[in-house]
Design a protein around this motif. Sequence first.
Motif, PDB file in Angstrom:
ATOM      1  N   ALA A  98      -4.586  -0.550   6.373  1.00  0.00           N
ATOM      2  CA  ALA A  98      -3.703  -1.559   6.972  1.00  0.00           C
ATOM      3  C   ALA A  98      -4.241  -2.022   8.321  1.00  0.00           C
ATOM      4  O   ALA A  98      -4.211  -3.222   8.635  1.00  0.00           O
ATOM      5  CB  ALA A  98      -2.290  -1.003   7.119  1.00  0.00           C
ATOM      6  N   GLU A  99      -4.749  -1.114   9.125  1.00  0.00           N
ATOM      7  CA  GLU A  99      -5.281  -1.480  10.435  1.00  0.00           C
ATOM      8  C   GLU A  99      -6.547  -2.324  10.311  1.00  0.00           C
ATOM      9  O   GLU A  99      -6.760  -3.251  11.084  1.00  0.00           O
ATOM     10  CB  GLU A  99      -5.548  -0.233  11.275  1.00  0.00           C
ATOM     11  CG  GLU A  99      -4.282   0.471  11.726  1.00  0.00           C
ATOM     12  CD  GLU A  99      -3.374  -0.398  12.582  1.00  0.00           C
ATOM     13  OE1 GLU A  99      -3.881  -1.150  13.440  1.00  0.00           O
ATOM     14  OE2 GLU A  99      -2.151  -0.342  12.377  1.00  0.00           O
ATOM     15  N   ILE A 100      -7.399  -2.012   9.342  1.00  0.00           N
ATOM     16  CA  ILE A 100      -8.605  -2.824   9.122  1.00  0.00           C
ATOM     17  C   ILE A 100      -8.213  -4.235   8.685  1.00  0.00           C
ATOM     18  O   ILE A 100      -8.779  -5.229   9.158  1.00  0.00           O
ATOM     19  CB  ILE A 100      -9.539  -2.161   8.088  1.00  0.00           C
ATOM     20  CG1 ILE A 100     -10.154  -0.889   8.673  1.00  0.00           C
ATOM     21  CG2 ILE A 100     -10.642  -3.125   7.650  1.00  0.00           C
ATOM     22  CD1 ILE A 100     -10.931  -0.059   7.660  1.00  0.00           C
ATOM     23  N   TRP A 138      -7.087 -10.524   8.034  1.00  0.00           N
ATOM     24  CA  TRP A 138      -6.824 -10.789   6.627  1.00  0.00           C
ATOM     25  C   TRP A 138      -5.347 -10.661   6.293  1.00  0.00           C
ATOM     26  O   TRP A 138      -4.879 -11.262   5.343  1.00  0.00           O
ATOM     27  CB  TRP A 138      -7.627  -9.850   5.736  1.00  0.00           C
ATOM     28  CG  TRP A 138      -9.095 -10.079   5.803  1.00  0.00           C
ATOM     29  CD1 TRP A 138      -9.747 -11.280   5.772  1.00  0.00           C
ATOM     30  CD2 TRP A 138     -10.107  -9.095   5.923  1.00  0.00           C
ATOM     31  NE1 TRP A 138     -11.095 -11.082   5.870  1.00  0.00           N
ATOM     32  CE2 TRP A 138     -11.345  -9.753   5.961  1.00  0.00           C
ATOM     33  CE3 TRP A 138     -10.087  -7.699   6.008  1.00  0.00           C
ATOM     34  CZ2 TRP A 138     -12.540  -9.076   6.073  1.00  0.00           C
ATOM     35  CZ3 TRP A 138     -11.277  -7.034   6.116  1.00  0.00           C
ATOM     36  CH2 TRP A 138     -12.500  -7.724   6.144  1.00  0.00           C
ATOM     37  N   GLY A 139      -4.607  -9.847   7.034  1.00  0.00           N
ATOM     38  CA  GLY A 139      -3.210  -9.634   6.689  1.00  0.00           C
ATOM     39  C   GLY A 139      -2.360  -9.278   7.882  1.00  0.00           C
ATOM     40  O   GLY A 139      -2.862  -8.985   8.965  1.00  0.00           O
ATOM     41  N   ILE A 140      -1.059  -9.332   7.664  1.00  0.00           N
ATOM     42  CA  ILE A 140      -0.081  -8.917   8.664  1.00  0.00           C
ATOM     43  C   ILE A 140       0.868  -7.926   8.010  1.00  0.00           C
ATOM     44  O   ILE A 140       1.086  -7.961   6.802  1.00  0.00           O
ATOM     45  CB  ILE A 140       0.723 -10.115   9.225  1.00  0.00           C
ATOM     46  CG1 ILE A 140       1.422 -10.875   8.092  1.00  0.00           C
ATOM     47  CG2 ILE A 140      -0.158 -11.037  10.027  1.00  0.00           C
ATOM     48  CD1 ILE A 140       2.435 -11.872   8.552  1.00  0.00           C
ATOM     49  N   LEU A 196       0.859  -1.181   0.000  1.00  0.00           N
ATOM     50  CA  LEU A 196       0.000   0.000   0.000  1.00  0.00           C
ATOM     51  C   LEU A 196       0.894   1.228   0.000  1.00  0.00           C
ATOM     52  O   LEU A 196       1.714   1.391   0.906  1.00  0.00           O
ATOM     53  CB  LEU A 196      -0.913  -0.011   1.224  1.00  0.00           C
ATOM     54  CG  LEU A 196      -1.854  -1.202   1.346  1.00  0.00           C
ATOM     55  CD1 LEU A 196      -2.446  -1.278   2.744  1.00  0.00           C
ATOM     56  CD2 LEU A 196      -2.941  -1.123   0.303  1.00  0.00           C
ATOM     57  N   CYS A 197       0.762   2.088  -0.996  1.00  0.00           N
ATOM     58  CA  CYS A 197       1.609   3.263  -1.142  1.00  0.00           C
ATOM     59  C   CYS A 197       0.748   4.520  -1.098  1.00  0.00           C
ATOM     60  O   CYS A 197      -0.349   4.537  -1.656  1.00  0.00           O
ATOM     61  CB  CYS A 197       2.356   3.240  -2.465  1.00  0.00           C
ATOM     62  SG  CYS A 197       3.327   1.762  -2.717  1.00  0.00           S
ATOM     63  N   ALA A 198       1.272   5.565  -0.462  1.00  0.00           N
ATOM     64  CA  ALA A 198       0.528   6.830  -0.403  1.00  0.00           C
ATOM     65  C   ALA A 198       1.494   7.992  -0.312  1.00  0.00           C
ATOM     66  O   ALA A 198       2.596   7.870   0.222  1.00  0.00           O
ATOM     67  CB  ALA A 198      -0.409   6.849   0.791  1.00  0.00           C
ATOM     68  N   LEU A 199       1.044   9.121  -0.841  1.00  0.00           N
ATOM     69  CA  LEU A 199       1.783  10.379  -0.751  1.00  0.00           C
ATOM     70  C   LEU A 199       0.934  11.400   0.010  1.00  0.00           C
ATOM     71  O   LEU A 199      -0.280  11.466  -0.194  1.00  0.00           O
ATOM     72  CB  LEU A 199       2.067  10.946  -2.134  1.00  0.00           C
ATOM     73  CG  LEU A 199       3.054  10.211  -3.016  1.00  0.00           C
ATOM     74  CD1 LEU A 199       3.095  10.854  -4.395  1.00  0.00           C
ATOM     75  CD2 LEU A 199       4.424  10.200  -2.401  1.00  0.00           C
ATOM     76  N   GLY A 200       1.584  12.196   0.835  1.00  0.00           N
ATOM     77  CA  GLY A 200       0.939  13.347   1.462  1.00  0.00           C
ATOM     78  C   GLY A 200      -0.321  13.041   2.233  1.00  0.00           C
ATOM     79  O   GLY A 200      -0.327  12.261   3.182  1.00  0.00           O
ATOM     80  N   MET A 201      -1.419  13.654   1.812  1.00  0.00           N
ATOM     81  CA  MET A 201      -2.681  13.570   2.537  1.00  0.00           C
ATOM     82  C   MET A 201      -3.350  12.203   2.428  1.00  0.00           C
ATOM     83  O   MET A 201      -4.332  11.934   3.121  1.00  0.00           O
ATOM     84  CB  MET A 201      -3.643  14.644   2.026  1.00  0.00           C
ATOM     85  CG  MET A 201      -3.142  16.056   2.251  1.00  0.00           C
ATOM     86  SD  MET A 201      -2.917  16.446   3.992  1.00  0.00           S
ATOM     87  CE  MET A 201      -4.604  16.565   4.513  1.00  0.00           C
ATOM     88  N   ILE A 254       3.467   0.461   3.017  1.00  0.00           N
ATOM     89  CA  ILE A 254       3.223  -0.610   3.976  1.00  0.00           C
ATOM     90  C   ILE A 254       3.073  -1.902   3.183  1.00  0.00           C
ATOM     91  O   ILE A 254       2.200  -2.010   2.320  1.00  0.00           O
ATOM     92  CB  ILE A 254       1.960  -0.358   4.816  1.00  0.00           C
ATOM     93  CG1 ILE A 254       2.086   0.949   5.592  1.00  0.00           C
ATOM     94  CG2 ILE A 254       1.709  -1.527   5.770  1.00  0.00           C
ATOM     95  CD1 ILE A 254       0.845   1.329   6.374  1.00  0.00           C
ATOM     96  N   LEU A 255       3.923  -2.877   3.471  1.00  0.00           N
ATOM     97  CA  LEU A 255       3.861  -4.171   2.809  1.00  0.00           C
ATOM     98  C   LEU A 255       3.065  -5.119   3.696  1.00  0.00           C
ATOM     99  O   LEU A 255       3.433  -5.361   4.846  1.00  0.00           O
ATOM    100  CB  LEU A 255       5.262  -4.729   2.553  1.00  0.00           C
ATOM    101  CG  LEU A 255       5.333  -6.064   1.836  1.00  0.00           C
ATOM    102  CD1 LEU A 255       4.740  -5.958   0.433  1.00  0.00           C
ATOM    103  CD2 LEU A 255       6.765  -6.557   1.769  1.00  0.00           C
ATOM    104  N   MET A 256       1.955  -5.625   3.147  1.00  0.00           N
ATOM    105  CA  MET A 256       1.077  -6.530   3.891  1.00  0.00           C
ATOM    106  C   MET A 256       1.171  -7.924   3.275  1.00  0.00           C
ATOM    107  O   MET A 256       1.226  -8.066   2.055  1.00  0.00           O
ATOM    108  CB  MET A 256      -0.380  -6.069   3.814  1.00  0.00           C
ATOM    109  CG  MET A 256      -0.654  -4.678   4.340  1.00  0.00           C
ATOM    110  SD  MET A 256      -0.550  -4.526   6.118  1.00  0.00           S
ATOM    111  CE  MET A 256      -1.902  -5.544   6.635  1.00  0.00           C
TER     112      MET A 256
END
Length: 135
Positions: free
Chosen positions: A74-76, A82-84, A60-65, A111-113
């Motif tokens: 990721a927390e969900i 479902w993932g770690i 999961l990749c994100a920039l800024g806002m 974040i690598l899940m």
Amino acid sequence: MEAIVILTNSGEMKNVTNINGGDLEKEKKIRIQVSRSKKPLYFYLNLAKKHLKMDYDVELCALGMAIPTVIIIAEILKRNGWGIEKSIMASTIDAKEDKQGRVIPKAKLDILMGKARNADQSADQSTDASTSTEE
């Protein structure tokens, strides 16, 4: 070895290309670039969940806002088992130049899940069972 996966708006894989010519089955990593404004949070959540079920690692990749959106996803995924989290990488990138020619840095979070294999790996183990007391 890195694979390029192009996802359509419906979340389907359109084209899979392996840069180094190796076997794609060994890599099995999907990169989802999350936007805060283009799609709702649940689109990215369902897309990540779908690929985790197919035994792909999801980055999961994100920039800024969009960073808070990635953290929520990721927390969900962790909370529902479902993932770690395999790794988290925070960095800055040079996004664009302003009118004076200065480069504006932007925060970036990756974040690598991975798929949770059993109940011990998932964060789904609630403390409800351990906090219940018999009277």
